[in-house]
Design an enzyme around this catalytic site. Structure first.
Site, PDB file in Angstrom:
ATOM      1  N   ASP A   1      23.788  43.087  37.298  1.00  0.00           N
ATOM      2  CA  ASP A   1      25.099  43.162  36.581  1.00  0.00           C
ATOM      3  C   ASP A   1      26.167  43.381  38.044  1.00  0.00           C
ATOM      4  O   ASP A   1      26.515  44.478  38.409  1.00  0.00           O
ATOM      5  CB  ASP A   1      25.756  43.719  35.360  1.00  0.00           C
TER       6      ASP A   1
ATOM      7  N   ASN B   1      33.261  43.065  40.252  1.00  0.00           N
ATOM      8  CA  ASN B   1      34.570  43.250  41.282  1.00  0.00           C
ATOM      9  C   ASN B   1      33.886  45.066  42.065  1.00  0.00           C
ATOM     10  O   ASN B   1      34.312  44.543  43.502  1.00  0.00           O
ATOM     11  CB  ASN B   1      35.461  43.204  40.090  1.00  0.00           C
TER      12      ASN B   1
ATOM     13  N   LYS C   1      25.356  46.842  38.965  1.00  0.00           N
ATOM     14  CA  LYS C   1      24.772  47.721  38.403  1.00  0.00           C
ATOM     15  C   LYS C   1      23.075  47.627  37.694  1.00  0.00           C
ATOM     16  O   LYS C   1      22.815  45.889  38.071  1.00  0.00           O
ATOM     17  CB  LYS C   1      25.012  48.327  37.045  1.00  0.00           C
TER      18      LYS C   1
ATOM     19  N   TYR D   1      36.166  27.488  26.515  1.00  0.00           N
ATOM     20  CA  TYR D   1      37.138  26.778  27.276  1.00  0.00           C
ATOM     21  C   TYR D   1      35.995  25.673  27.103  1.00  0.00           C
ATOM     22  O   TYR D   1      34.941  25.481  27.226  1.00  0.00           O
ATOM     23  CB  TYR D   1      36.028  27.789  28.801  1.00  0.00           C
TER      24      TYR D   1
ATOM     25  N   GLY E   1      34.368  33.478  32.239  1.00  0.00           N
ATOM     26  CA  GLY E   1      33.676  35.015  33.444  1.00  0.00           C
ATOM     27  C   GLY E   1      31.871  34.965  32.793  1.00  0.00           C
ATOM     28  O   GLY E   1      32.304  35.014  31.540  1.00  0.00           O
ATOM     29  N   VAL E   2      30.823  34.864  33.534  1.00  0.00           N
ATOM     30  CA  VAL E   2      30.356  35.146  32.569  1.00  0.00           C
ATOM     31  C   VAL E   2      29.588  36.815  32.125  1.00  0.00           C
ATOM     32  O   VAL E   2      28.887  36.665  31.724  1.00  0.00           O
ATOM     33  CB  VAL E   2      28.695  35.340  33.416  1.00  0.00           C
ATOM     34  N   ASP E   3      30.346  37.866  32.295  1.00  0.00           N
ATOM     35  CA  ASP E   3      30.626  38.749  32.005  1.00  0.00           C
ATOM     36  C   ASP E   3      31.708  39.134  30.694  1.00  0.00           C
ATOM     37  O   ASP E   3      30.189  39.831  29.409  1.00  0.00           O
ATOM     38  CB  ASP E   3      30.556  40.395  32.773  1.00  0.00           C
ATOM     39  N   ARG E   4      32.092  37.810  30.377  1.00  0.00           N
ATOM     40  CA  ARG E   4      33.343  38.225  29.010  1.00  0.00           C
ATOM     41  C   ARG E   4      31.971  37.057  28.349  1.00  0.00           C
ATOM     42  O   ARG E   4      31.887  37.607  27.160  1.00  0.00           O
ATOM     43  CB  ARG E   4      33.684  37.508  29.503  1.00  0.00           C
TER      44      ARG E   4
ATOM     45  N   THR F   1      56.993  61.384  39.291  1.00  0.00           N
ATOM     46  CA  THR F   1      56.609  60.284  39.321  1.00  0.00           C
ATOM     47  C   THR F   1      55.031  60.300  38.610  1.00  0.00           C
ATOM     48  O   THR F   1      54.962  59.189  38.469  1.00  0.00           O
ATOM     49  CB  THR F   1      56.919  59.945  40.288  1.00  0.00           C
TER      50      THR F   1
END
Length: 248
Positions: free
Chosen positions: A15, A18, A22, A96, A103-106, A183
Site C-alpha cells: 500500500d 501519500n 506499507k 464515479y 482513489g484506489v485506496d478508497r 494558542t
C-alpha cells in the site's frame, strides 16, 4: 502447509500512500512501513525473500511508482501488479463517471467492507486525507466526502500561527468540550471541533455500520459521542486486504 497457503505466503501486498508505504508478506503477517518519500532516497527497506507476486495499491505519483517498480524487478525479476479501480468487483459499483478519479485506496476499502458486511455500510479513512464513502445494500457507491486529515489541518495552522506557537508537535485530540487557554490548546480544540463535525455528519446520515480505518482512526473514534461508538468498527490494513479481492 497446503499448496494454496504456500502460494499465498509468497505474495507481497503493498500500500503506497501519500505519507507511508506499507507492506505485508502473506495475510497473516504484520505489516511493515516506511516513509513513501524515502523510496526515492534510501530505497525500499523490504527484506522479503522468495516473492512470487507483488500486488500494489498506490496513490503516489509516477516518480514513486516507477522507482518502486524498478526495485521490484531488480530484486525478484517480476513486474508488480498495480490495482486499478473497476466497476462491479465483489458487488461494489462505484458512482464515479471517470473511475480514474476515484482513489484506489478508497475503492479497496469499500471492497473489503462490503464483502464483510454484505449490506449497507460507510467506510471512513483517516489519514493524510479524511474520506468517507457510502454503499447501499446492493453495493452501489452512493458518493462520499473528502476533507483534510488531522496532520494537514495542523500543518496549515502551524504555517499561519508560527509566531505564537510554543510547540510544533501534533496536538492530541481528546474527547472534551473544554475551550483552549493558550494558542496550542485553542488550536487543538478547534481541530477537535472540525473532526467531530465530520464524524457527526457520517453518523447522522444513516444507521449503517461504519468502518473506520487509517492512522488517525483512534483519534476520530475519540471525538464520537459514546452512544454512537457502538456503530463504529476500527479496522487495520483494509487496503492490503482489498488487494486479495481486486487481484486474486
Amino acid at each position: 502447509m497446503t499448496n494454496k497457503n504456500a502460494l499465498l505466503s509468497h505474495i507481497l501486498d503493498v500500500d503506497i500512500g501519500n505519507t507511508y508505504i506499507k507492506w505485508r508478506l502473506g495475510a497473516a503477517m504484520p505489516a511493515d512501513r516506511q516513509l513513501t518519500a524515502s523510496l526515492l532516497t534510501a530505497g525500499w527497506q523490504c527484506n522479503a525473500r522468495a516473492v512470487k507476486r507483488v500486488r500494489v495499491a498506490s496513490v503516489a505519483g509516477d516518480a514513486v511508482n516507477e522507482a518502486f517498480s524498478r526495485q521490484v524487478k531488480q530484486r525478484w525479476g517480476i513486474e508488480p501488479e498495480f490495482a486499478i479501480v473497476m466497476h462491479d468487483v465483489a458487488g461494489v459499483k462505484p458512482c464515479y463517471s471517470d473511475l480514474r478519479r476515484l482513489g484506489v485506496d478508497r475503492w479497496l476499502a469499500m471492497l473489503v467492507a462490503f464483502s464483510s458486511i454484505n449490506g449497507p455500510c460507510v467506510v471512513v479513512s483517516a489519514g493524510s486525507a479524511l474520506t468517507a464513502d457510502w454503499l447501499d445494500e446492493q453495493g452501489q457507491h452512493l458518493g462520499g466526502l473528502i476533507a483534510p486529515g488531522r496532520e494537514r489541518l495542523v500543518a496549515s495552522l502551524h504555517r499561519d500561527l508560527a509566531r505564537v506557537l510554543y510547540s510544533t508537535s501534533l496536538p492530541t485530540v481528546e474527547a472534551t468540550n473544554d475551550l483552549g487557554q493558550d494558542t496550542e490548546s485553542c488550536s487543538a480544540a478547534g481541530i477537535r471541533v472540525l473532526l467531530s463535525g465530520f464524524m457527526a455528519e457520517v453518523i447522522n446520515r444513516n444507521t449503517a455500520p461504519i468502518w473506520l480505518a487509517g492512522g488517525d482512526a483512534d483519534a476520530m473514534l475519540s471525538v464520537c459521542q459514546d452512544k454512537d461508538k457502538q456503530r463504529v468498527k476500527t479496522v487495520n490494513n483494509v487496503v492490503l486486504d482489498g488487494l486479495a479481492i481486486a487481484l486474486p
